[in-house]
Design an enzyme around this catalytic site. Sequence first.
Site, short mmCIF file in Angstrom:
data_model
loop_
_atom_site.label_atom_id
_atom_site.label_comp_id
_atom_site.label_asym_id
_atom_site.label_seq_id
_atom_site.Cartn_x
_atom_site.Cartn_y
_atom_site.Cartn_z
N THR A 175 0.86 -1.42 0.02
CA THR A 175 -0.03 -0.03 0.11
C THR A 175 0.99 1.33 0.14
OG1 THR A 175 -1.42 1.35 1.39
CG2 THR A 175 -0.11 -0.20 2.67
N TYR A 188 -1.44 0.68 10.47
CA TYR A 188 -1.74 -0.14 9.14
C TYR A 188 -0.41 -0.12 8.29
CZ TYR A 188 -3.34 -1.02 4.57
OH TYR A 188 -3.67 -1.25 3.31
#
Length: 326
Positions: free
Chosen positions: A115, A139
């Site tokens: 990501t 995250y």
Amino acid sequence: MILVTGGAGYIGSHTVRALEAAGFTPVILDNFSTGHRSFVGGTPLFEADICSPSDMHSVFAKYPIEGVLHFAGKALVPESYENPELYYRTNVTGGLNLLSAMKAHGVRHLIFSSTCATYGVPESVPITEAHPQRPINPYGETKRAFERALHWFNESCGLQYLSLRYFNAAGADASGQIGEDHDPETHLIPLALDAAAGRRHDVKIFGTDYPTPDGTCLRDYIHVSDLARAHVTGLRALLDGRVKSQPINLGTGRGYSVREVVESVRRVTGREFTVRETSRREGDPPVLVAAVDRARELLEWTAVESDLDRIVASAWKWLMVRPRSN
Ligand code: UDP
């Protein structure tokens, strides 16, 4: 066969279809914590949890797996603040369980769902793969940790991998059978569409004081079908030895502000809805836009379905037909 962890999830399910269309035989591994049984279709399913080392060994013992696409994981920034243990356990320890099982069974090719959240607040945009990675939320930190594990498994035991760093995945498959369906939903496009459909009172804009042209965050929205195709292309290149182990950004190279997304939702749906301007959400960098040269040069891949209105129209179509979960 190709093992697809998280193959019943949003990006995983789209990629399973793209793999099948390209002649691969996927097997889905999912624990349905966030995936959907209705997304599995007729694809072989191994219901299991990446957090269980024995489950991970069992799937490799059962199927002749030649490569792995690893989507299973936790992917919500706000949740990662509430429950960082869950993020470390799933995204890092769960990932290591997979790598151990791959090593034990001699499987050497892996594509990882990474990501743009691994970059943190960019020093320069568009963001190249060489940009420093300084995640600003749990995250992103866990995704980066697993990327580092891949690097060292490559050095130490020859694992061949690509870390595909997605920017903002959005939209839905043209079939209308699969699409984005998170519970709770936190993403801008489905929330704005819910407001347009009258399923929510309003959509909130988180922060209007960012150092961007209209004060709201800029993001690079990429159609999930473009992402799915990139996985198939990346897998082929990896299996054929045409690409070295490395990270590759997947985006369009163009950013849209939150306000522009809301306008697109108005335009595409023709509906009016309430927009509320609120304070910033924790962990959101002002601008995330991909440099996309590496994907173009190494994979001969570029986004072709990621015009913003087209993304929104596909997500709107999915919202109209999908089973209601709320
Ligand atoms: N956002 C917003 N309102 C919402 C959800 C998101 O203004 O209800 C903003 C968010 O702050 C970010 C952008 O929309 O700037 C995209 O957020 P999303 O959660 O869709 O994806 P992320 O960038 O977190 O992966």
